[in-house]
Structure formats: structure tokens, C-alpha cells
Design an enzyme around this catalytic site. Structure first.
Site, PDB file in Angstrom:
ATOM      1  N   ASN A  38      -6.612  -3.027  14.664  1.00  0.00           N
ATOM      2  CA  ASN A  38      -8.023  -3.193  14.143  1.00  0.00           C
ATOM      3  C   ASN A  38      -8.533  -4.567  13.146  1.00  0.00           C
ATOM      4  O   ASN A  38      -9.376  -4.627  12.886  1.00  0.00           O
ATOM      5  CB  ASN A  38      -8.742  -2.113  13.649  1.00  0.00           C
ATOM      6  CG  ASN A  38      -8.336  -1.500  12.376  1.00  0.00           C
ATOM      7  OD1 ASN A  38      -7.185  -2.317  11.841  1.00  0.00           O
ATOM      8  ND2 ASN A  38      -8.745  -0.671  11.918  1.00  0.00           N
ATOM      9  N   HIS A  70      -6.658  -4.848  10.389  1.00  0.00           N
ATOM     10  CA  HIS A  70      -6.441  -4.555   9.007  1.00  0.00           C
ATOM     11  C   HIS A  70      -5.468  -5.092   8.571  1.00  0.00           C
ATOM     12  O   HIS A  70      -4.384  -5.414   9.224  1.00  0.00           O
ATOM     13  CB  HIS A  70      -6.634  -3.038   8.615  1.00  0.00           C
ATOM     14  CG  HIS A  70      -5.244  -2.159   9.197  1.00  0.00           C
ATOM     15  ND1 HIS A  70      -5.328  -0.892   9.233  1.00  0.00           N
ATOM     16  CD2 HIS A  70      -4.183  -2.615   9.560  1.00  0.00           C
ATOM     17  CE1 HIS A  70      -4.213  -0.543   9.613  1.00  0.00           C
ATOM     18  NE2 HIS A  70      -3.345  -1.459   9.621  1.00  0.00           N
ATOM     19  N   GLU A  94      -9.560  -1.917   5.752  1.00  0.00           N
ATOM     20  CA  GLU A  94     -10.024  -1.641   7.113  1.00  0.00           C
ATOM     21  C   GLU A  94     -11.301  -2.595   7.464  1.00  0.00           C
ATOM     22  O   GLU A  94     -11.896  -2.951   6.445  1.00  0.00           O
ATOM     23  CB  GLU A  94     -10.171  -0.276   7.233  1.00  0.00           C
ATOM     24  CG  GLU A  94      -9.175   0.658   6.998  1.00  0.00           C
ATOM     25  CD  GLU A  94      -8.062   0.866   7.982  1.00  0.00           C
ATOM     26  OE1 GLU A  94      -8.175   0.060   8.769  1.00  0.00           O
ATOM     27  OE2 GLU A  94      -7.248   1.729   8.022  1.00  0.00           O
ATOM     28  N   ASP A 151       0.850  -1.181   0.044  1.00  0.00           N
ATOM     29  CA  ASP A 151      -0.243   0.050   0.097  1.00  0.00           C
ATOM     30  C   ASP A 151       0.916   1.437  -0.076  1.00  0.00           C
ATOM     31  O   ASP A 151       2.048   1.355   0.219  1.00  0.00           O
ATOM     32  CB  ASP A 151      -0.961   0.189   1.049  1.00  0.00           C
ATOM     33  CG  ASP A 151      -0.222  -0.338   2.462  1.00  0.00           C
ATOM     34  OD1 ASP A 151       0.891  -0.232   2.680  1.00  0.00           O
ATOM     35  OD2 ASP A 151      -0.819  -0.868   3.597  1.00  0.00           O
TER      36      ASP A 151
HETATM   37  P1  PGA Z   1       2.951  -1.675  12.685  1.00  0.00           P
HETATM   38  O1  PGA Z   1       1.577  -1.442  11.785  1.00  0.00           O
HETATM   39  O2  PGA Z   1       3.669  -2.593  12.231  1.00  0.00           O
HETATM   40  O3  PGA Z   1       3.331  -0.107  12.744  1.00  0.00           O
HETATM   41  O4  PGA Z   1       2.201  -1.879  13.911  1.00  0.00           O
HETATM   42  C1  PGA Z   1       0.981  -2.584  11.046  1.00  0.00           C
HETATM   43  C2  PGA Z   1      -0.111  -2.486  10.359  1.00  0.00           C
HETATM   44  O5  PGA Z   1      -0.902  -1.481  10.545  1.00  0.00           O
HETATM   45  O6  PGA Z   1      -0.323  -3.237   9.176  1.00  0.00           O
END
Ligand code: PGA
Length: 262
Positions: free
Chosen positions: A134, A136, A141, A67
Site C-alpha cells: 500500500n 507504506h 500507512e 518500527d
Molecule cells: P516486506 O515488507 O519486505 O516483507 O515486503 C516491507 C514493508 O512492509 O515495509
């Protein structure tokens, strides 16, 4: 979905680096899927260490990232393009890397172009994923329906809040992104998901319940034929407590049963 619990964050990064090392040994021209965020930084450091030591060669490999914020300039220090160059691409000899283009004038056209680029490359052999608090994956999301291909999305408030730590007070934080869809992720031949740190204990527990929560996008991975989840003990905290309690209950039930019979 296989599950491997290791002691520390460093152990998880080394185990994930072993999967990449094995993949490139078996197929030097692999198409690699990559992710951003705090979680993969230790993995990228380990891949760079192995590359510097001559144990890894990326010269025939190419990559696609999950992304990118939208809109954002490639050289913005918070763009995922910048992140990837800083942590990995500028330090190894990868033949080609691609991310959704956060500078594209037409986001929808860019999503279609990205899907075609992935498909022309033959699809992704090994995909790396992190997970949001959450649930995702990428910027898919929690929702009632999920995209198949790359999509222009609005970020959930919880994701914007979680990532605000990277943006200075004077910087505008994007609230939209271009992300590979759930269908694109499910088409990857092999997937590894890294879950580390106490902050992810709750979502990790939910992911491993014997249910498919449709509001936890990562639950789709339970239906994928070759996904391995690596967790450190901090992230697996609630899973370990739950499973130990379950074991104690089972032992008690067996003892009561044998006691009754005796
Ligand atoms: P993070 O993010 O590794 O910074 O916790 C992971 C994500 O949001 O997919």
C-alpha cells in the site's frame, strides 16, 4: 530520487550491501537506520558474510530500527527486536542497537524517548527502507496527514493481512505499532529503498509516476535530496513495460515526423 534496476533479488542485496560497506568505510561510527520484513533478509545475510570475511566492521557503528509492533515482548519470535537479533545483531559486532520498545508501559512516552535518543546520536546517516504493497514506509500507512516524529499507530488492515503469514494460528497478531514518522525519515542523510518481487510491481509503478500521490507515503521520498531506490526486474516489470511502450511511441512519432518532412 535515483532509480537502479538490477536483474535479481540477490543483485539488489549485493548493491545495498555495497552502500553499507562504503558508508562504514567513510564513517566507521555511522548511525545506521535498519528495517525488517522479508526484503532486507538477503541484505543482512550479505552483510554477515562480509563481516565474517573481515571486509566489514560494525564496532564503532550503532543503529536505529524503523518500527516495532506494540505491544510485544522483545523475545516474542515475531517481534522486530527478535528478528534483528536473529538476522543481524547476534552475528556482527555492532556497538549498540535500538528499536522502539514494544514493552513500554506508555507508548506515547516511548515515542518521545526514541526521538530524543535518535537526535542525541546525531541523527541517522544511512537509512534502509522497504515498501508495503500500500506504499507504506515503516508503519506510516496511507493517510491524509503524517507524523513528524515516532508515533504510536494502528496498522492498516492490508498491512495486518500482509504480515499475518508470519504468525501462527494460535498467536495473537498485534494491530498496533510504534514507527518513526515521515519527518524523522526525511531527516536521514541518505536513504536506500529496496523494492523486490513481482508482488511490488504495481506499487513501484505508482511510485515512479511523475506525481506525488499523497496517499502513497513513500512518495515523500521524491522530495528527499539523497534517496536511491534499488529494484529487481520483477518489481520493475510494469515500469519496464511502460517505458518500452513510451519509447516505441516516441520512435514512431519521430519516424512519422521525418516521413512527413521527407
Ligand atoms: P516486506 O515488507 O519486505 O516483507 O515486503 C516491507 C514493508 O512492509 O515495509
Amino acid at each position: 530520487m535515483r532509480r537502479i534496476i538490477l536483474d535479481t533479488y540477490e543483485d539488489v542485496c549485493r548493491a545495498a550491501a555495497d552502500v553499507y560497506t562504503e558508508q562504514l568505510k567513510e564513517k566507521p561510527n555511522s548511525v545506521l537506520g535498519l528495517a525488517t520484513g522479508s526484503t532486507p533478509i538477503g541484505l543482512y545475510d550479505e552483510l554477515v558474510r562480509r563481516y565474517d570475511a573481515g571486509a566489514l566492521d560494525f564496532s564503532k557503528a550503532r543503529s536505529f530500527n524503523l518500527d516495532e509492533y506494540y505491544p510485544i515482548k522483545k523475545d516474542h519470535p515475531q517481534s522486530y527486536n527478535y528478528f534483528m537479533r536473529k538476522h543481524l545483531f547476534d552475528k556482527i559486532n555492532i556497538s549498540k542497537y535500538s528499536l522502539p520498545n514494544g514493552e513500554a508501559a506508555d507508548a506515547e512516552a516511548e515515542c518521545l524517548r526514541y526521538d530524543v535518543e535518535i537526535s542525541d546520536a546525531g541523527g541517522i546517516d544511512l537509512m534502509l527502507l522497504g515498501i508495503g504493497h500500500n506504499g507504506h514506509i515503516g508503519f506510516n500507512e496511507p493517510a491524509v496527514s503524517y507524523p513528524m516524529g515516532t508515533t504510536h499507530v494502528e496498522l492498516a488492515k492490508s498491512s495486518v493481512d500482509a504480515n499475518s503469514r508470519f504468525f501462527g494460528l494460535d498467536e495473537t497478531q498485534p494491530t498496533e505499532a510504534l514507527t518513526m514518522g515521515i519527518g524523522e525519515i526525511m531527516r536521514c542523510k541518505k536513504i536506500i529503498l529496496l523494492i523486490t518481487g513481482e508482488g511490488k510491481a504495481e506499487i513501484a509503478m505508482k511510485l515512479f509516476e511523475r506525481k506525488i500521490h499523497t496517499d502513497i507515503p513513500a512518495c515523500f521520498l521524491k522530495l528527499h535530496p539523497d534517496t536511491t531506490v534499488f529494484l529487481d526486474r520483477a518489481a520493475a516489470r510494469d515500469i519496464i513495460v511502460f517505458e518500452e511502450a513510451l519509447k516505441r511511441e516516441r520512435i514512431k512519432a519521430v519516424q512519422e515526423w521525418t516521413g512527413l518532412r521527407g
